[in-house]
Structures are given as structure tokens and as C-alpha cells.
Write a protein that holds these residues in place. Structure first.
Motif, PDB file in Angstrom:
ATOM      1  N   ARG A 152      23.657  17.438 -78.530  1.00 53.39           N
ATOM      2  CA  ARG A 152      25.036  17.933 -78.666  1.00 53.39           C
ATOM      3  C   ARG A 152      25.919  16.943 -79.407  1.00 53.39           C
ATOM      4  NH1 ARG A 152      24.911  22.437 -75.578  1.00 53.39           N
ATOM      5  NH2 ARG A 152      23.795  22.386 -73.606  1.00 53.39           N
ATOM      6  N   TRP A 153      25.840  15.660 -79.033  1.00 55.22           N
ATOM      7  CA  TRP A 153      26.685  14.661 -79.698  1.00 55.22           C
ATOM      8  C   TRP A 153      26.223  14.378 -81.128  1.00 55.22           C
ATOM      9  CZ3 TRP A 153      31.399  13.720 -78.515  1.00 55.22           C
ATOM     10  CH2 TRP A 153      31.842  13.744 -77.186  1.00 55.22           C
ATOM     11  N   SER A 154      24.967  14.677 -81.434  1.00 56.42           N
ATOM     12  CA  SER A 154      24.491  14.465 -82.812  1.00 56.42           C
ATOM     13  C   SER A 154      25.237  15.338 -83.814  1.00 56.42           C
ATOM     14  CB  SER A 154      22.985  14.733 -82.902  1.00 56.42           C
ATOM     15  OG  SER A 154      22.273  13.726 -82.228  1.00 56.42           O
ATOM     16  N   ALA A 155      25.812  16.435 -83.351  1.00 57.76           N
ATOM     17  CA  ALA A 155      26.625  17.275 -84.229  1.00 57.76           C
ATOM     18  C   ALA A 155      27.974  16.618 -84.534  1.00 57.76           C
ATOM     19  CB  ALA A 155      26.847  18.637 -83.582  1.00 57.76           C
ATOM     20  N   VAL A 156      28.334  15.613 -83.754  1.00 53.96           N
ATOM     21  CA  VAL A 156      29.632  14.936 -83.899  1.00 53.96           C
ATOM     22  C   VAL A 156      29.469  13.584 -84.588  1.00 53.96           C
ATOM     23  CG1 VAL A 156      31.559  13.937 -82.591  1.00 53.96           C
ATOM     24  CG2 VAL A 156      30.528  16.099 -81.849  1.00 53.96           C
ATOM     25  N   GLY A 157      28.383  12.898 -84.299  1.00 57.68           N
ATOM     26  CA  GLY A 157      28.152  11.556 -84.821  1.00 57.68           C
ATOM     27  C   GLY A 157      26.772  11.076 -84.415  1.00 57.68           C
ATOM     28  N   ARG A 158      26.631   9.765 -84.337  1.00 56.80           N
ATOM     29  CA  ARG A 158      25.346   9.163 -83.959  1.00 56.80           C
ATOM     30  C   ARG A 158      25.462   8.656 -82.519  1.00 56.80           C
ATOM     31  NH1 ARG A 158      23.505   3.977 -83.884  1.00 56.80           N
ATOM     32  NH2 ARG A 158      25.387   3.241 -84.939  1.00 56.80           N
ATOM     33  N   PRO A 159      24.846   9.388 -81.566  1.00 58.25           N
ATOM     34  CA  PRO A 159      24.938   8.964 -80.165  1.00 58.25           C
ATOM     35  C   PRO A 159      23.950   7.844 -79.847  1.00 58.25           C
ATOM     36  CG  PRO A 159      23.751  11.035 -80.320  1.00 58.25           C
ATOM     37  CD  PRO A 159      24.165  10.670 -81.715  1.00 58.25           C
ATOM     38  N   VAL A 160      24.410   6.896 -79.048  1.00 60.51           N
ATOM     39  CA  VAL A 160      23.580   5.781 -78.619  1.00 60.51           C
ATOM     40  C   VAL A 160      23.731   5.637 -77.105  1.00 60.51           C
ATOM     41  CG1 VAL A 160      23.161   3.294 -78.830  1.00 60.51           C
ATOM     42  CG2 VAL A 160      23.977   4.589 -80.820  1.00 60.51           C
ATOM     43  N   VAL A 161      22.606   5.666 -76.401  1.00 60.09           N
ATOM     44  CA  VAL A 161      22.631   5.406 -74.960  1.00 60.09           C
ATOM     45  C   VAL A 161      22.828   3.903 -74.797  1.00 60.09           C
ATOM     46  CG1 VAL A 161      21.331   5.487 -72.801  1.00 60.09           C
ATOM     47  CG2 VAL A 161      21.146   7.372 -74.454  1.00 60.09           C
ATOM     48  N   VAL A 162      23.825   3.540 -73.986  1.00 61.26           N
ATOM     49  CA  VAL A 162      24.176   2.131 -73.803  1.00 61.26           C
ATOM     50  C   VAL A 162      24.226   1.815 -72.311  1.00 61.26           C
ATOM     51  CG1 VAL A 162      25.416   2.018 -76.000  1.00 61.26           C
ATOM     52  CG2 VAL A 162      26.669   2.611 -73.908  1.00 61.26           C
ATOM     53  N   GLY A 163      24.597   0.597 -72.001  1.00 57.85           N
ATOM     54  CA  GLY A 163      24.759   0.207 -70.613  1.00 57.85           C
ATOM     55  C   GLY A 163      23.418   0.046 -69.915  1.00 57.85           C
ATOM     56  N   ALA A 164      23.475   0.063 -68.605  1.00 59.76           N
ATOM     57  CA  ALA A 164      22.298  -0.222 -67.778  1.00 59.76           C
ATOM     58  C   ALA A 164      21.122   0.699 -68.083  1.00 59.76           C
ATOM     59  CB  ALA A 164      22.678  -0.136 -66.307  1.00 59.76           C
ATOM     60  N   THR A 165      21.402   1.935 -68.454  1.00 58.15           N
ATOM     61  CA  THR A 165      20.322   2.870 -68.787  1.00 58.15           C
ATOM     62  C   THR A 165      19.501   2.368 -69.967  1.00 58.15           C
ATOM     63  OG1 THR A 165      21.743   4.674 -68.069  1.00 58.15           O
ATOM     64  CG2 THR A 165      19.804   5.283 -69.323  1.00 58.15           C
ATOM     65  N   SER A 166      20.152   1.752 -70.924  1.00 58.27           N
ATOM     66  CA  SER A 166      19.462   1.350 -72.147  1.00 58.27           C
ATOM     67  C   SER A 166      18.551   0.144 -71.968  1.00 58.27           C
ATOM     68  CB  SER A 166      20.475   1.076 -73.264  1.00 58.27           C
ATOM     69  OG  SER A 166      21.273  -0.043 -72.943  1.00 58.27           O
ATOM     70  N   TYR A 167      18.749  -0.627 -70.899  1.00 61.81           N
ATOM     71  CA  TYR A 167      17.857  -1.761 -70.678  1.00 61.81           C
ATOM     72  C   TYR A 167      17.263  -1.812 -69.274  1.00 61.81           C
ATOM     73  CZ  TYR A 167      22.743  -3.296 -71.139  1.00 61.81           C
ATOM     74  OH  TYR A 167      24.106  -3.340 -71.173  1.00 61.81           O
ATOM     75  N   GLY A 168      17.280  -0.667 -68.584  1.00 61.42           N
ATOM     76  CA  GLY A 168      16.569  -0.555 -67.320  1.00 61.42           C
ATOM     77  C   GLY A 168      17.137  -1.382 -66.182  1.00 61.42           C
ATOM     78  N   LEU A 169      18.466  -1.447 -66.104  1.00 63.91           N
ATOM     79  CA  LEU A 169      19.104  -2.214 -65.038  1.00 63.91           C
ATOM     80  C   LEU A 169      20.025  -1.330 -64.205  1.00 63.91           C
ATOM     81  CD1 LEU A 169      19.953  -5.487 -66.996  1.00 63.91           C
ATOM     82  CD2 LEU A 169      18.154  -5.160 -65.284  1.00 63.91           C
ATOM     83  N   MET A 170      19.553  -0.134 -63.895  1.00 60.95           N
ATOM     84  CA  MET A 170      20.402   0.839 -63.209  1.00 60.95           C
ATOM     85  C   MET A 170      20.435   0.629 -61.707  1.00 60.95           C
ATOM     86  SD  MET A 170      19.930   4.309 -65.304  1.00 60.95           S
ATOM     87  CE  MET A 170      21.482   4.823 -64.594  1.00 60.95           C
ATOM     88  N   VAL A 171      21.650   0.595 -61.184  1.00 55.35           N
ATOM     89  CA  VAL A 171      21.889   0.590 -59.744  1.00 55.35           C
ATOM     90  C   VAL A 171      22.771   1.786 -59.400  1.00 55.35           C
ATOM     91  CG1 VAL A 171      22.993  -0.651 -57.832  1.00 55.35           C
ATOM     92  CG2 VAL A 171      21.559  -1.900 -59.464  1.00 55.35           C
ATOM     93  N   ALA A 172      23.884   1.924 -60.076  1.00 50.29           N
ATOM     94  CA  ALA A 172      24.823   3.021 -59.808  1.00 50.29           C
ATOM     95  C   ALA A 172      24.402   4.285 -60.563  1.00 50.29           C
ATOM     96  CB  ALA A 172      26.229   2.620 -60.233  1.00 50.29           C
ATOM     97  N   PRO A 173      24.782   5.451 -60.057  1.00 57.42           N
ATOM     98  CA  PRO A 173      24.503   6.706 -60.779  1.00 57.42           C
ATOM     99  C   PRO A 173      25.503   6.890 -61.916  1.00 57.42           C
ATOM    100  CG  PRO A 173      25.626   7.177 -58.712  1.00 57.42           C
ATOM    101  CD  PRO A 173      25.400   5.697 -58.755  1.00 57.42           C
ATOM    102  N   ASP A 174      25.273   6.153 -62.981  1.00 51.79           N
ATOM    103  CA  ASP A 174      26.228   6.044 -64.074  1.00 51.79           C
ATOM    104  C   ASP A 174      25.457   6.005 -65.391  1.00 51.79           C
ATOM    105  OD1 ASP A 174      28.415   5.457 -65.664  1.00 51.79           O
ATOM    106  OD2 ASP A 174      28.747   3.463 -64.839  1.00 51.79           O
ATOM    107  N   LEU A 175      25.842   6.857 -66.303  1.00 46.18           N
ATOM    108  CA  LEU A 175      25.184   6.985 -67.602  1.00 46.18           C
ATOM    109  C   LEU A 175      26.238   6.806 -68.678  1.00 46.18           C
ATOM    110  CD1 LEU A 175      22.676   7.887 -69.235  1.00 46.18           C
ATOM    111  CD2 LEU A 175      23.263  10.227 -68.655  1.00 46.18           C
ATOM    112  N   ASP A 176      25.949   5.988 -69.698  1.00 43.66           N
ATOM    113  CA  ASP A 176      26.937   5.660 -70.723  1.00 43.66           C
ATOM    114  C   ASP A 176      26.399   5.925 -72.121  1.00 43.66           C
ATOM    115  OD1 ASP A 176      28.985   4.264 -68.959  1.00 43.66           O
ATOM    116  OD2 ASP A 176      27.209   3.080 -68.517  1.00 43.66           O
ATOM    117  N   LEU A 177      27.279   6.482 -72.970  1.00 42.85           N
ATOM    118  CA  LEU A 177      26.947   6.700 -74.376  1.00 42.85           C
ATOM    119  C   LEU A 177      28.110   6.260 -75.251  1.00 42.85           C
ATOM    120  CD1 LEU A 177      25.539   9.351 -72.818  1.00 42.85           C
ATOM    121  CD2 LEU A 177      24.958   9.874 -75.161  1.00 42.85           C
TER     122      LEU A 177
END
Length: 193
Positions: free
Chosen positions: A26-51
Motif C-alpha cells: 500500500r505504501w509503495s504507491a506513495v513512496g518507498r516504505p522501509v520497516v524501521v525500529g526494533a522490527t528491523s533488527y529483531g529487538l522487539m519487546v513492545a507490540p509496536d511496528l514502525d515504518l
């Protein structure tokens, strides 16, 4: 539960949410989406996803609302929000979803930014973090983040935990608290490992 196992479970849930909402598509229609934050380097504790979404031109509310409207149609979406910060320090448009996945509420943060955004950017941290992490530092970071999550009055941005562990050798929550007393953990930072 072991912090590594918990992080891996959280990682799988984040990947499932990305797929269910088709956020990359969906975001690719707007720009170049990049998953960032804890999700991007496997350090997830909180239920939080960032782009971060990098747009060729200045981001627009209209384009983002089209993405949010499609996401809002998913039965797991329970709230959506928008804030225009184009004239502020963040120089972008912020989008937030509340999403229920397997009985747990997740926060999905999305920033639409110009492709030439001056930073600091979370996307600039992804590769240096991946390169710097070791099994030991990953466990230490996850343990400290888990302690912080259990103490809402002690929260701070995860980047400060990463900096304390990777740059200054902090190894425990108590050491982090001591480190934190001597460091600015309120301001934006462009620190990278």
C-alpha cells in the motif's frame, strides 16, 4: 519466557501484521516504505511496528489517507490517527494505527517523509544496528527493554538503550539507570553504532 524467544514471537507477529495490512504494498504507491525500529533488527519487546515512507515529492495527507482508508477496512484495525508535522522538526506526516492481532493491541507508527529528509532517520540506523549486534548484546538489550516495559515511569526511547549497550558497554538494567542519569535521553539523536 526467555527474552530471545519472546522477541522472535513478537517478530513473527509483526511480520504477520505487515502482511495482513499489506503495508509495504500500500505504501509503495506513495513512496518507498522501509520497516524501521526494533522490527528491523529483531529487538522487539513492545507490540509496536514502525515504518518510514520516503516520497519523491512532499508527502500529502491525501495519499496517506488512501492508505489508511484501506487499512481501516481490515477488521483488526481499531483506530487510526494523523498528524501533520511538515512545518515542524520532524518534517513529515505521521500516521498511526491501532491494530488487534491475536487478542493483543499493536501500535503501528508510520512517517511519510521527503526522500531527501535531513534526518535523523530511523532507516539510517537499520544496517549499522544489524552489523553491530551480537548474540550477547541482543540479549542484554532485550533484557533492559523488558525491564523498562515493566516500569512505565522509567520509559525512554530504545535508541538510548542501544547506545548504552553498544557504545558504552552497559550490561544490566541498573547500569543502564546509572548511564541514563548522565546522558540526554529526551532529545532526538543521530547516534549510530
Amino acid at each position: 519466557m526467555d527474552v530471545i524467544v519472546a522477541a522472535e514471537q513478537r517478530q513473527r507477529a509483526a511480520e504477520a501484521i505487515l502482511g495482513e495490512l499489506d503495508l509495504i504494498g500500500r505504501w509503495s504507491a506513495v513512496g518507498r516504505p522501509v520497516v524501521v525500529g526494533a522490527t528491523s533488527y529483531g529487538l522487539m519487546v513492545a507490540p509496536d511496528l514502525d515504518l518510514e515512507i520516503f516520497c519523491d515529492a512532499e508527502p500529502t495527507a491525501e495519499a496517506g489517507f488512501a492508505v489508511l482508508a484501506a487499512c481501516a477496512a481490515h477488521p483488526g484495525t481499531i483506530r487510526a490517527a494523523y498528524s501533520n508535522h511538515l512545518d515542524g522538526a520532524d518534517e513529515g506526516i505521521y500516521w498511526k494505527l491501532g491494530f488487534r492481532h491475536q487478542g493483543e493491541e499493536w501500535k503501528v507508527d508510520m512517517w511519510a517523509l521527503r526522500h531527501d529528509h535531513p534526518g535523523p532517520l530511523s532507516s539510517s540506523l537499520v544496517e549499522p544496528m544489524r552489523a553491530a549486534l551480537t548474540p550477547e548484546s541482543r540479549r542484554t538489550i532485550l533484557t533492559i527493554k523488558q525491564e523498562l516495559a515493566a516500569r512505565p515511569d522509567r520509559r525512554c526511547g530504545s535508541i538510548h538503550v542501544y547506545r548504552a549497550v553498544l557504545a558504552d558497554g552497559v550490561a544490566t538494567f541498573d547500569e543502564f539507570e546509572t548511564w541514563r542519569a548522565d546522558h540526554d535521553t529526551e532529545s532526538l539523536t543521530d547516534w549510530r553504532p
